[in-house]
Design a protein around this motif. Sequence first.
Motif, PDB file in Angstrom:
ATOM      1  N   ASP A  42       1.371   7.271  -9.495  1.00  0.00           N
ATOM      2  CA  ASP A  42       2.758   6.867  -9.382  1.00  0.00           C
ATOM      3  C   ASP A  42       3.174   6.170 -10.672  1.00  0.00           C
ATOM      4  O   ASP A  42       2.360   5.478 -11.299  1.00  0.00           O
ATOM      5  N   ASP A  48       0.838  -1.190   0.000  1.00  0.00           N
ATOM      6  CA  ASP A  48       0.000   0.000   0.000  1.00  0.00           C
ATOM      7  C   ASP A  48       0.873   1.240   0.000  1.00  0.00           C
ATOM      8  O   ASP A  48       2.104   1.152  -0.009  1.00  0.00           O
ATOM      9  N   THR A  49       0.241   2.404  -0.018  1.00  0.00           N
ATOM     10  CA  THR A  49       0.994   3.646  -0.171  1.00  0.00           C
ATOM     11  C   THR A  49       1.937   3.906   0.999  1.00  0.00           C
ATOM     12  O   THR A  49       2.881   4.675   0.868  1.00  0.00           O
ATOM     13  N   PRO A  87       4.313   8.664   1.401  1.00  0.00           N
ATOM     14  CA  PRO A  87       5.165   7.473   1.447  1.00  0.00           C
ATOM     15  C   PRO A  87       6.561   7.777   1.969  1.00  0.00           C
ATOM     16  O   PRO A  87       7.163   6.955   2.678  1.00  0.00           O
ATOM     17  N   PHE A 137      -3.817   9.862  -5.618  1.00  0.00           N
ATOM     18  CA  PHE A 137      -2.504   9.230  -5.668  1.00  0.00           C
ATOM     19  C   PHE A 137      -2.203   8.720  -7.069  1.00  0.00           C
ATOM     20  O   PHE A 137      -3.008   8.022  -7.680  1.00  0.00           O
TER      21      PHE A 137
END
Length: 341
Positions: free
Chosen positions: A125, A94-95, A320, A123
């Motif tokens: 990425d 998870d983040t 994170p 979010f």
Amino acid sequence: MPNRSTPFLSRMALAAGAALFIASSAHAADKTLTIYTYESFISEWGPGPKVKEAFEKTCECTVEFVGVADGVALLSRLKLEGESTKADLVLGLDTNLVDEARQTGMFAPHGIDTSAVKVPGDFKDDVFVPYDYGHFAVVYDTETLKNPPKSMKELVEGDPAQKIVIEDPRTSTPGLGLLLWVKSIYGDKAPEAWAKLKDRVLTVTPGWSEAYGLFTKGEAPMVLSYTTSPAYHMVAEDTSRYQAASFSEGHYIQIEVAGLVKSAHEPGLAKQFLSFMISPGFQDAIPTNNWMMPVAATSEPLPDAFGKLVNPQKTFLMSPEEVAANRKAWIDEWLAAMSVR
């Protein structure tokens, strides 16, 4: 004059072509996509079996799931195996773990279009792709607990006789989520909060499955789980017995992700799976099999039970980078306060 050999040669060409197709199909079917994930995902009631069946219809491959106890254990196993890992894809981080996972150097950019993904906090990425999300919550048994805590403060300072089962932040993403939830609310006073909460903790389990199993067996009236957990009982068991407590301070969110392993034996299949993961073929299995919120469109509306769930008014989510920089120190604080070794 007709060439009598033409029909024969045509049949030979067709036969050769068919043999080549069968051989190439068999070769494609021989390909195996190995996905490391957590055990509840691939249980008979989890989304894994449906996801496997749906993807195998499109990939001409075999999906092999390898399960470990929980998300944190996934990262630990990957670090242990290093470049010798058999994993093509890791699903279930998870983040809170992605920065630490990125620092291993074991993950490659996914290179897929994630514009369909919508999660709280937006979010995004280039390495990790979200596939579901949910808020952590204290789930309680309404038959044994008439006055559940309405805040983290009430949980921490409540009656020690009313127990809760929690998960270990060293091995479990929900356990880590609770750690960060407490830290978000209490800050530097978190060790004192844990010292008070300790008396209410029946036991600390390695992962979510063990904790929730103890809870539903009646070992404790409360468990650390998700705001979405009651939907399972309402939809699958037709009961409203188990509910999530709404905390006035707000709730910490978990956004679960998958990542492509740099040393993958089947990188093409892994990328294909990541694209499939944010399509209805995968997302349809999330609400009523993983009992979390989908991150992209599903082919059907969510069941009515999802409209009856706790809707947090405030969401906590640390970056994170902040989690990676402090996770060890904060776990050490927790260990010292809880006297767990």
